[in-house]
Design a protein around this motif. Sequence first.
Motif, PDB file in Angstrom:
ATOM      1  N   ILE A  19       0.777  -1.516  -0.564  1.00  0.00           N
ATOM      2  CA  ILE A  19      -0.097   0.016  -0.131  1.00  0.00           C
ATOM      3  C   ILE A  19       1.181   1.022   0.564  1.00  0.00           C
ATOM      4  O   ILE A  19       0.539   1.846  -1.304  1.00  0.00           O
ATOM      5  CB  ILE A  19      -1.195   0.169   1.111  1.00  0.00           C
ATOM      6  N   GLY A  20       2.406   1.328   0.976  1.00  0.00           N
ATOM      7  CA  GLY A  20       2.251   1.642   0.662  1.00  0.00           C
ATOM      8  C   GLY A  20       3.721   2.932  -0.324  1.00  0.00           C
ATOM      9  O   GLY A  20       3.531   3.561  -0.371  1.00  0.00           O
ATOM     10  N   VAL A  23       1.231   3.977  -3.063  1.00  0.00           N
ATOM     11  CA  VAL A  23       1.399   5.396  -3.175  1.00  0.00           C
ATOM     12  C   VAL A  23       2.218   6.094  -3.238  1.00  0.00           C
ATOM     13  O   VAL A  23       2.065   7.693  -3.808  1.00  0.00           O
ATOM     14  CB  VAL A  23       1.025   5.696  -1.673  1.00  0.00           C
ATOM     15  N   HIS A  24       3.603   5.769  -2.784  1.00  0.00           N
ATOM     16  CA  HIS A  24       4.821   6.094  -3.885  1.00  0.00           C
ATOM     17  C   HIS A  24       4.625   6.646  -5.460  1.00  0.00           C
ATOM     18  O   HIS A  24       5.235   7.611  -5.785  1.00  0.00           O
ATOM     19  CB  HIS A  24       5.861   5.352  -2.816  1.00  0.00           C
ATOM     20  N   PHE A  26       2.618   6.462  -6.797  1.00  0.00           N
ATOM     21  CA  PHE A  26       0.989   6.905  -7.865  1.00  0.00           C
ATOM     22  C   PHE A  26       1.291   8.410  -7.603  1.00  0.00           C
ATOM     23  O   PHE A  26       0.815   9.377  -8.264  1.00  0.00           O
ATOM     24  CB  PHE A  26      -0.020   6.929  -6.496  1.00  0.00           C
ATOM     25  N   TYR A  27       1.897   8.898  -6.419  1.00  0.00           N
ATOM     26  CA  TYR A  27       2.171  10.351  -6.348  1.00  0.00           C
ATOM     27  C   TYR A  27       3.502  11.439  -7.649  1.00  0.00           C
ATOM     28  O   TYR A  27       3.717  12.083  -7.808  1.00  0.00           O
ATOM     29  CB  TYR A  27       2.529  10.671  -5.024  1.00  0.00           C
ATOM     30  N   VAL A 168       1.919   6.570   3.067  1.00  0.00           N
ATOM     31  CA  VAL A 168       0.817   6.863   2.695  1.00  0.00           C
ATOM     32  C   VAL A 168       0.184   8.201   3.320  1.00  0.00           C
ATOM     33  O   VAL A 168       0.116   9.350   2.211  1.00  0.00           O
ATOM     34  CB  VAL A 168      -0.088   5.979   3.542  1.00  0.00           C
ATOM     35  N   GLY A 171       2.668  10.301   1.085  1.00  0.00           N
ATOM     36  CA  GLY A 171       2.479  10.336  -0.589  1.00  0.00           C
ATOM     37  C   GLY A 171       1.027  11.082  -1.214  1.00  0.00           C
ATOM     38  O   GLY A 171       0.855  11.622  -1.604  1.00  0.00           O
ATOM     39  N   LEU A 172       0.205  11.179   0.204  1.00  0.00           N
ATOM     40  CA  LEU A 172      -1.147  12.159   0.363  1.00  0.00           C
ATOM     41  C   LEU A 172      -0.640  13.581  -0.107  1.00  0.00           C
ATOM     42  O   LEU A 172      -1.793  14.095  -0.635  1.00  0.00           O
ATOM     43  CB  LEU A 172      -2.475  11.458   1.232  1.00  0.00           C
ATOM     44  N   ILE A 175       0.293  14.603  -3.102  1.00  0.00           N
ATOM     45  CA  ILE A 175       0.048  15.169  -3.818  1.00  0.00           C
ATOM     46  C   ILE A 175      -1.017  16.346  -4.040  1.00  0.00           C
ATOM     47  O   ILE A 175      -1.304  17.208  -4.797  1.00  0.00           O
ATOM     48  CB  ILE A 175      -1.494  13.823  -3.885  1.00  0.00           C
TER      49      ILE A 175
END
Length: 447
Positions: A19-20, A23-24, A26-27, A168, A171-172, A175
């Motif tokens: 998950i972490g 997210v990494h 994804f950003y 997470v 990463g958020l 964004i």
Amino acid sequence: MGTQNINSLLWKLSAPAIIGLLVHAFYNLVDTFFVGRALGEQSVLGIAGISIAFPLQMIIMAVSIGIGVGGSSVISRMLGAKDVDKAEKTLGNVFLYTLAASILLPILFFSNVDAILNLFGATADNLPYARDYSVVILQGTFAFTFGFVLNNLVRAEGNAKVAMNNMVFSGLLNIVLDAILIFGFDMGIRGAAIATVLAQLAGTAYLVHYYIAGKSPLKLRMRNIVPEYVALREITFIGFGSFVMGASSSLMMLVLNNVLAFYGGDLSIAVFGIASRMLMLILMPIIGVSHGLQPIVGYNYGAQNFTRVNESIKLSLKITTVIGFLGFAVLFMFPGTFFRIFSTDTDLITNGETALRIMVLATPVIGMNVISTTVFQAIGKARPSFILSMCRQILFLIPLVILLPRYLDLSGVWMAFPLSDIMAGLLSAFLITKEYRHFQSKAGHLS
């Protein structure tokens, strides 16, 4: 880690890492998306600029991951052997090592930024974008080094959820900051870099607090934050394979960007910039499984429970192969859909579809290389981990990237990726099978 069911334990340790890391990844995609959309007609140059700057960022990451993996391998084995004192001495030396790296790396690179970016394949058109991004990233080296190192250490303790929460959260935050700085303050590519650094800094502060507040089972004691040759040597020796893997990625991108600039210019560099980030969506879950596997193998190897070591290896290989197949299916069937997210440039989308379809052909075998490298790191065998970490990109990919375009033009660059994945997978399968049988023999002898 020595008694829980392997299936549930691997899931417990891998899921937070997956998950972490997603997210990494994804950003990083969001960075590219915002830059591409904010720059409009200059989107190709902006995306190419990020791609040119990325190898410099990867060198910082490679040093950090090398220290983190080396330290976490020692710590997990010492915890398995119930040697808490040595684990805490290793922790203190890791902190010292990381601090030195965070000071020396910017000093090394700052005075030669343009020369380094030109070496990485910058053109006259994309150099200003690459420079704006790189200077900010270098200013945030402290955040990157401590963030990556401490994430590895937390996972080595078995606290994968803490590492996930950190990734997470950062990463958020990245964004959100991207949107604010790129569009709200019209800071363009420089805003993307500032957002990345601020997010990493926030995540690092969270992990430093974790240790200072005494939430870790290991204590960060001042008496251990002194250089100890044996500890630093072992951290370096074990982590060298991971450093080489990261550094080889940087070297690979250096060669690749220069080859792409010669055969296709800024457009091809931008295509690779997007395609490589799409491939990260496959690679990150595979690496997440390897992060969950490492403390299991290290702990049980230290406890001489070789049956559990083999069970965890076999399960990890099955899971990563399935991930590779699923990733291949999605990216092969819908490449144009993904490229349209980042830009409206027709040439970029058309060239990107072809490139991505070729590049993903052998993704199902990537897990064999990643898992095998992790196993040898976890048990402290630096030589095979070094060979496996180096083979895919240094021994196979770079020569193919240089050779194939001479006969196949730009298509040869893209074909180099599946061919190198296959060759690295075969070598990894040979070495890990040999080690697997060795563990079987040890388990039978102990029983």
